[in-house]
Design a protein around this motif. Structure first.
Motif, PDB file in Angstrom:
ATOM      1  N   TYR A   1      44.283  39.012  43.056  1.00  0.00           N
ATOM      2  CA  TYR A   1      43.602  39.323  41.799  1.00  0.00           C
ATOM      3  C   TYR A   1      42.753  38.154  41.296  1.00  0.00           C
ATOM      4  CZ  TYR A   1      46.666  43.348  41.687  1.00  0.00           C
ATOM      5  OH  TYR A   1      47.313  44.511  42.003  1.00  0.00           O
ATOM      6  N   ARG A   2      42.788  37.040  42.023  1.00  0.00           N
ATOM      7  CA  ARG A   2      42.059  35.847  41.592  1.00  0.00           C
ATOM      8  C   ARG A   2      40.559  36.036  41.786  1.00  0.00           C
ATOM      9  NH1 ARG A   2      44.848  31.330  40.333  1.00  0.00           N
ATOM     10  NH2 ARG A   2      42.936  30.198  40.654  1.00  0.00           N
ATOM     11  N   ASP A   3      39.779  35.376  40.937  1.00  0.00           N
ATOM     12  CA  ASP A   3      38.324  35.474  41.050  1.00  0.00           C
ATOM     13  C   ASP A   3      37.723  34.326  41.870  1.00  0.00           C
ATOM     14  OD1 ASP A   3      38.556  33.346  39.292  1.00  0.00           O
ATOM     15  OD2 ASP A   3      37.485  34.307  37.653  1.00  0.00           O
ATOM     16  N   ASP A   4      38.581  33.524  42.492  1.00  0.00           N
ATOM     17  CA  ASP A   4      38.070  32.396  43.290  1.00  0.00           C
ATOM     18  C   ASP A   4      38.473  32.499  44.760  1.00  0.00           C
ATOM     19  OD1 ASP A   4      40.765  31.871  43.033  1.00  0.00           O
ATOM     20  OD2 ASP A   4      40.521  29.820  42.323  1.00  0.00           O
ATOM     21  N   LEU A   5      38.816  33.698  45.224  1.00  0.00           N
ATOM     22  CA  LEU A   5      39.208  33.863  46.626  1.00  0.00           C
ATOM     23  C   LEU A   5      38.074  33.493  47.582  1.00  0.00           C
ATOM     24  CD1 LEU A   5      41.392  37.083  46.794  1.00  0.00           C
ATOM     25  CD2 LEU A   5      42.062  34.730  47.293  1.00  0.00           C
TER      26      LEU A   5
ATOM     27  N   GLY B   1      42.979  29.199  32.643  1.00  0.00           N
ATOM     28  CA  GLY B   1      43.391  30.528  32.199  1.00  0.00           C
ATOM     29  C   GLY B   1      43.126  31.600  33.242  1.00  0.00           C
ATOM     30  N   ARG B   2      42.522  31.232  34.352  1.00  0.00           N
ATOM     31  CA  ARG B   2      42.151  32.218  35.369  1.00  0.00           C
ATOM     32  C   ARG B   2      43.358  32.818  36.095  1.00  0.00           C
ATOM     33  NH1 ARG B   2      36.876  32.834  35.750  1.00  0.00           N
ATOM     34  NH2 ARG B   2      35.586  31.284  34.726  1.00  0.00           N
ATOM     35  N   SER B   3      44.399  32.044  36.332  1.00  0.00           N
ATOM     36  CA  SER B   3      45.612  32.604  36.957  1.00  0.00           C
ATOM     37  C   SER B   3      46.261  33.634  36.042  1.00  0.00           C
ATOM     38  CB  SER B   3      46.630  31.504  37.270  1.00  0.00           C
ATOM     39  OG  SER B   3      46.156  30.663  38.275  1.00  0.00           O
ATOM     40  N   ILE B   4      46.251  33.370  34.751  1.00  0.00           N
ATOM     41  CA  ILE B   4      46.857  34.296  33.802  1.00  0.00           C
ATOM     42  C   ILE B   4      46.011  35.563  33.691  1.00  0.00           C
ATOM     43  CG2 ILE B   4      47.664  34.603  31.426  1.00  0.00           C
ATOM     44  CD1 ILE B   4      49.238  32.560  33.314  1.00  0.00           C
ATOM     45  N   ARG B   5      44.696  35.429  33.728  1.00  0.00           N
ATOM     46  CA  ARG B   5      43.839  36.619  33.745  1.00  0.00           C
ATOM     47  C   ARG B   5      44.164  37.469  34.966  1.00  0.00           C
ATOM     48  NH1 ARG B   5      40.895  38.888  36.915  1.00  0.00           N
ATOM     49  NH2 ARG B   5      40.593  36.972  38.047  1.00  0.00           N
ATOM     50  N   ALA B   6      44.345  36.813  36.124  1.00  0.00           N
ATOM     51  CA  ALA B   6      44.708  37.525  37.344  1.00  0.00           C
ATOM     52  C   ALA B   6      46.075  38.197  37.187  1.00  0.00           C
ATOM     53  CB  ALA B   6      44.705  36.558  38.530  1.00  0.00           C
ATOM     54  N   ALA B   7      47.009  37.519  36.526  1.00  0.00           N
ATOM     55  CA  ALA B   7      48.340  38.090  36.310  1.00  0.00           C
ATOM     56  C   ALA B   7      48.261  39.337  35.426  1.00  0.00           C
ATOM     57  CB  ALA B   7      49.267  37.054  35.685  1.00  0.00           C
ATOM     58  N   LEU B   8      47.412  39.317  34.417  1.00  0.00           N
ATOM     59  CA  LEU B   8      47.250  40.489  33.556  1.00  0.00           C
ATOM     60  C   LEU B   8      46.683  41.662  34.348  1.00  0.00           C
ATOM     61  CD1 LEU B   8      45.923  38.701  30.352  1.00  0.00           C
ATOM     62  CD2 LEU B   8      48.185  39.735  30.680  1.00  0.00           C
ATOM     63  N   ASP B   9      45.738  41.382  35.244  1.00  0.00           N
ATOM     64  CA  ASP B   9      45.200  42.435  36.108  1.00  0.00           C
ATOM     65  C   ASP B   9      46.285  42.982  37.033  1.00  0.00           C
ATOM     66  OD1 ASP B   9      42.720  42.122  34.947  1.00  0.00           O
ATOM     67  OD2 ASP B   9      41.837  41.050  36.648  1.00  0.00           O
TER      68      ASP B   9
ATOM     69  N   LEU C   1      38.731  30.797  29.652  1.00  0.00           N
ATOM     70  CA  LEU C   1      38.915  32.170  29.191  1.00  0.00           C
ATOM     71  C   LEU C   1      39.717  32.148  27.897  1.00  0.00           C
ATOM     72  CD1 LEU C   1      39.888  33.759  32.624  1.00  0.00           C
ATOM     73  CD2 LEU C   1      37.678  33.916  31.483  1.00  0.00           C
ATOM     74  N   PRO C   2      39.595  33.172  27.067  1.00  0.00           N
ATOM     75  CA  PRO C   2      40.313  33.177  25.784  1.00  0.00           C
ATOM     76  C   PRO C   2      41.785  33.553  25.957  1.00  0.00           C
ATOM     77  CG  PRO C   2      38.982  35.153  25.989  1.00  0.00           C
ATOM     78  CD  PRO C   2      38.685  34.309  27.195  1.00  0.00           C
TER      79      PRO C   2
END
Length: 176
Positions: free
Chosen positions: A71-75, A108-116, A140-141
Motif C-alpha cells: 500500500y506504500r506510495d514509494d514502491l 506519515g506515509r506508512s500510516i497513510r498506507a496502513a489506513l488504506d 501528510l496531515p
C-alpha cells in the motif's frame, strides 16, 4: 557518523506504560479494543502494550499485525521490500476500536498506507495511532493519538529504534 542514545530501556518501558494507560482511558477500558502493529518493531510494541493492558485490567486485548508494504506510495523507489504477514485477530476489526502501533512517525506515509490496508480488511468504529517516537517532518496531515516521546530531529538525521526482542538491545538513537 555520530550517534547518541536518546531513550534507554527504562525510558521505553515508561513510555509504553503511559501509552497503555492512555489507550485504556481513551477507550474507557479494554472492551472492543484491537491493537495492530506495523512490522517490524510496531508489532513488538503492540504485543508489549497488549501485555501491559492485560496486566492492568486482567483482560486480554487482541493483538495482530498489519503489513503495509503493498500500500506504500514509494514502491517504485524501493521495490525490494519484503512483505510481512498481516495477522488480524479472530474477532476481526469491524466495529472495533483499532489502535495502529508503530515505532517512529516521520512523514506519515506508512500510516497513510496502513489506513488504506485497513479499508481492505474491514470497517473499525474508530482508528487511533500509538507511536513510540514522533520525530516531526510530516508530509501528510497525520497526527498520533498516543506518543511515547516527541523527538524533534533534523530531516537528515536518522532515528533508530532497537528493541531487545528484534535487535538484542533496547534503545532509541539519533544518528547524524
Amino acid at each position: 557518523m555520530t550517534s547518541r542514545i536518546v531513550l534507554h530501556d527504562a525510558d521505553i518501558a515508561r513510555a509504553l506504560t503511559r501509552i497503555s494507560h492512555e489507550i485504556l482511558e481513551s477507550n474507557k477500558g479494554p472492551d472492543g479494543l484491537v491493537l495492530l502493529g506495523i512490522p517490524t518493531r510496531g508489532v513488538t510494541l503492540a504485543e508489549r502494550i497488549g501485555a501491559l493492558i492485560a496486566s492492568f485490567t486482567g483482560a486480554d486485548v487482541p493483538v495482530g499485525s498489519l503489513d503495509v508494504t503493498m500500500y506504500r506510495d514509494d514502491l517504485h523507489r524501493n521495490p525490494t521490500r519484503t512483505p510481512r504477514p498481516t495477522e488480524i485477530p479472530a474477532g476481526g476489526i469491524d466495529g472495533k476500536a483499532v489502535v495502529l502501533v508503530d515505532d517512529v512517525l516521520f512523514s506519515g506515509r506508512s500510516i497513510r498506507a496502513a489506513l488504506d490496508a485497513l479499508q481492505d480488511i474491514g470497517r473499525p468504529a474508530v482508528v487511533r495511532l500509538a507511536i513510540l517516537v514522533d520525530r516531526g517532518h510530516r508530509e501528510l496531515p497525520i497526527r498520533p493519538d498516543f506518543v511515547g516521546k516527541n523527538l524533534p530531529s533534523a530531516r537528515e538525521e536518522r532515528v533508530n529504534v532497537r528493541l531487545a526482542d528484534v535487535d538484542g538491545t533496547e534503545e532509541v538513537m539519533i544518528e547524524s
